[in-house]
Design a protein around this motif. Structure first.
Motif, short mmCIF file in Angstrom:
data_model
loop_
_atom_site.label_atom_id
_atom_site.label_comp_id
_atom_site.label_asym_id
_atom_site.label_seq_id
_atom_site.Cartn_x
_atom_site.Cartn_y
_atom_site.Cartn_z
N GLY A 153 46.68 -19.83 27.60
CA GLY A 153 47.64 -18.78 27.28
C GLY A 153 46.98 -17.42 27.07
O GLY A 153 47.52 -16.38 27.50
N ALA A 154 45.81 -17.42 26.42
CA ALA A 154 45.10 -16.16 26.20
C ALA A 154 44.65 -15.55 27.52
O ALA A 154 44.75 -14.32 27.74
N LEU A 155 44.14 -16.38 28.43
CA LEU A 155 43.71 -15.87 29.72
C LEU A 155 44.91 -15.32 30.51
O LEU A 155 44.80 -14.27 31.20
N ALA A 156 46.03 -16.00 30.45
CA ALA A 156 47.21 -15.50 31.16
C ALA A 156 47.71 -14.18 30.56
O ALA A 156 48.08 -13.24 31.30
N TRP A 157 47.69 -14.05 29.27
CA TRP A 157 48.14 -12.81 28.61
C TRP A 157 47.23 -11.65 28.95
O TRP A 157 47.68 -10.54 29.24
N LEU A 158 45.89 -11.95 28.93
CA LEU A 158 44.94 -10.90 29.28
C LEU A 158 45.03 -10.51 30.76
O LEU A 158 44.77 -9.36 31.14
N THR A 159 45.41 -11.46 31.60
CA THR A 159 45.46 -11.18 33.04
C THR A 159 46.70 -10.37 33.39
O THR A 159 46.63 -9.39 34.17
N TRP A 160 47.86 -10.73 32.89
CA TRP A 160 49.10 -10.09 33.34
C TRP A 160 49.58 -8.97 32.42
O TRP A 160 50.33 -8.10 32.86
N TYR B 250 44.92 -6.74 31.03
CA TYR B 250 44.03 -6.35 32.12
C TYR B 250 44.60 -6.88 33.44
O TYR B 250 45.64 -7.54 33.47
N SER B 251 43.92 -6.59 34.50
CA SER B 251 44.31 -7.08 35.81
C SER B 251 43.42 -8.27 36.19
O SER B 251 42.45 -8.61 35.51
N TRP B 252 43.77 -8.90 37.33
CA TRP B 252 43.01 -10.06 37.80
C TRP B 252 41.60 -9.67 38.20
O TRP B 252 40.67 -10.47 38.06
N ILE C 99 39.62 -7.72 36.73
CA ILE C 99 38.77 -7.71 35.53
C ILE C 99 38.59 -9.12 34.97
O ILE C 99 37.51 -9.52 34.54
N MET C 100 39.63 -9.94 34.99
CA MET C 100 39.58 -11.27 34.36
C MET C 100 38.93 -12.32 35.26
O MET C 100 38.52 -13.40 34.77
N GLU C 101 38.81 -12.05 36.55
CA GLU C 101 38.22 -13.07 37.42
C GLU C 101 36.78 -13.42 37.03
O GLU C 101 36.44 -14.60 36.91
N PRO C 102 35.87 -12.43 36.83
CA PRO C 102 34.52 -12.83 36.39
C PRO C 102 34.50 -13.49 35.01
O PRO C 102 33.64 -14.34 34.74
#
Length: 334
Positions: free
Chosen positions: A231-238, A241-243, A245-248
């Motif tokens: 859930g935290a990764l999804a919130w930070l992604t959408w 931040y954008s994908w 930034i979150m991909e690495p």
């Protein structure tokens, strides 16, 4: 003492007139022997010598072909004889007979002349071949066995064959009785082991229930942490931040999880699987609770192994009895 007196002089008979009997010779004068006892009678006393063994000696003799061991019972101070069957009796049964006869005997053992203890499973026939030491209540008796004449090798072989045949016949005739006694003994042993295991089984069930509950709690906590991470990764992604930034970030998180799995394998030498993790945590909590509840795991495992062996022996014994019954029924039908 015998004394011989000289011949007693007798008067010669009067001479006869010459006639028919005059030519007959006269008989010689008789001699009288007189016997006289001299000396004091009380000085001539008979001396008796005893061949009875001392009261504190253990003797071995043979009567009707069977060894007869005679010893003194310490409590009653009486001589007692024990008949030994060389091919059937063992050292353990002989010592048990002594203790059953005298309850004051606390311990008894048999040693060789050089001090080596003889096992209780040794047959009495082998024990009586050489001298040995019998220890009763810390008192040592040196027992000397009578030596038998050496037989020829051919006669010895025939004798050993005869003994073996008698032993096999005795075993065959008393096999059914022995199996029934063995079955009764195994049933008693199984009941005794179950009685010892019953309180341990109840304590083990409680410890297992608590350990399983804690293990399940840890597994649910792991699922909750993974859900929070996703859930935290999804919130930070959408939303933050954008994908791009979150991909690495997700890549390094996945690489970090791989390092954790590899470290788990190096420490535990087990694959990182959910079933292995659950089993490992369950055992950890189980042993920890066992120490707290004073549950002896080693004793419990030993009792379980003894119970399994007793049940297996009982099943084999009953299987042999069943097969014997089937064979007897077939023989009767035929």
């Amino acid at each position: 003492m015998l004394l011989l007196r000289g011949p007693r002089r007798l008067r010669p008979p009067a001479p006869r007139a010459p006639g028919r009997g005059a030519s007959r010779p006269l008989p010689p004068p008789p001699q009288v022997l007189c016997v006289k006892l001299s000396g004091r009678l009380k000085c001539y006393q008979a001396h008796f010598y005893s061949t009875v063994a001392p009261p504190d000696e253990v003797t071995v003799s043979y009567r009707h072909g069977l060894p007869l061991i005679t010893l003194t019972l310490p409590s009653r101070n009486e001589r007692c004889q024990f008949v030994v069957k060389p091919m059937l009796s063992t050292v353990g049964s002989f010592l048990q007979d002594i203790q059953n006869e005298d309850k004051g005997i606390k311990n008894a053992a048999v040693f060789t002349t050089d001090g080596t203890e003889i096992a209780t499973s040794t047959l009495m026939g082998f024990l009586l071949m050489n001298d040995f030491k019998l220890v009763i209540n810390k008192i040592t008796y040196n027992v000397q066995c009578p030596k038998k004449e050496k037989l020829s090798s051919e006669h010895t072989t025939d004798l050993e064959d005869m003994k073996s045949l008698v032993h096999r016949l005795f075993t065959a005739l008393h096999l059914e009785e022995f199996q029934k006694k063995r079955e009764h003994h195994l049933l008693e042993e199984i009941d005794h082991l179950k009685g010892q295991l019953q309180p341990l089984e109840q304590m083990k069930a409680k410890i297992e229930a608590r350990s399983a509950a804690k293990t399940s709690g840890i597994l649910w906590a792991g699922l909750a942490l993974l859900s929070v991470q996703g859930g935290a990764l999804a919130w930070l992604t959408w939303w933050v931040y954008s994908w791009d930034i979150m991909e690495p970030v997700t890549y390094f998180i996945t690489f970090g999880n791989s390092m954790v799995f590899f470290a788990y394998f190096l420490v535990t030498r087990q694959d990182y699987t959910y079933s292995a993790i659950k089993r490992r945590h369950f055992l950890h909590f189980f042993y920890k609770k066992s120490k707290q509840q004073h549950f002896d795991v080693v004793q419990y495992n030993k009792l379980k192994e003894d119970l399994a062996k007793a049940n297996e022996s009982l099943s084999r014994l009953r299987r042999s009895l069943y097969l014997r019954t089937q064979v007897e029924e077939l023989n009767e039908k035929n």
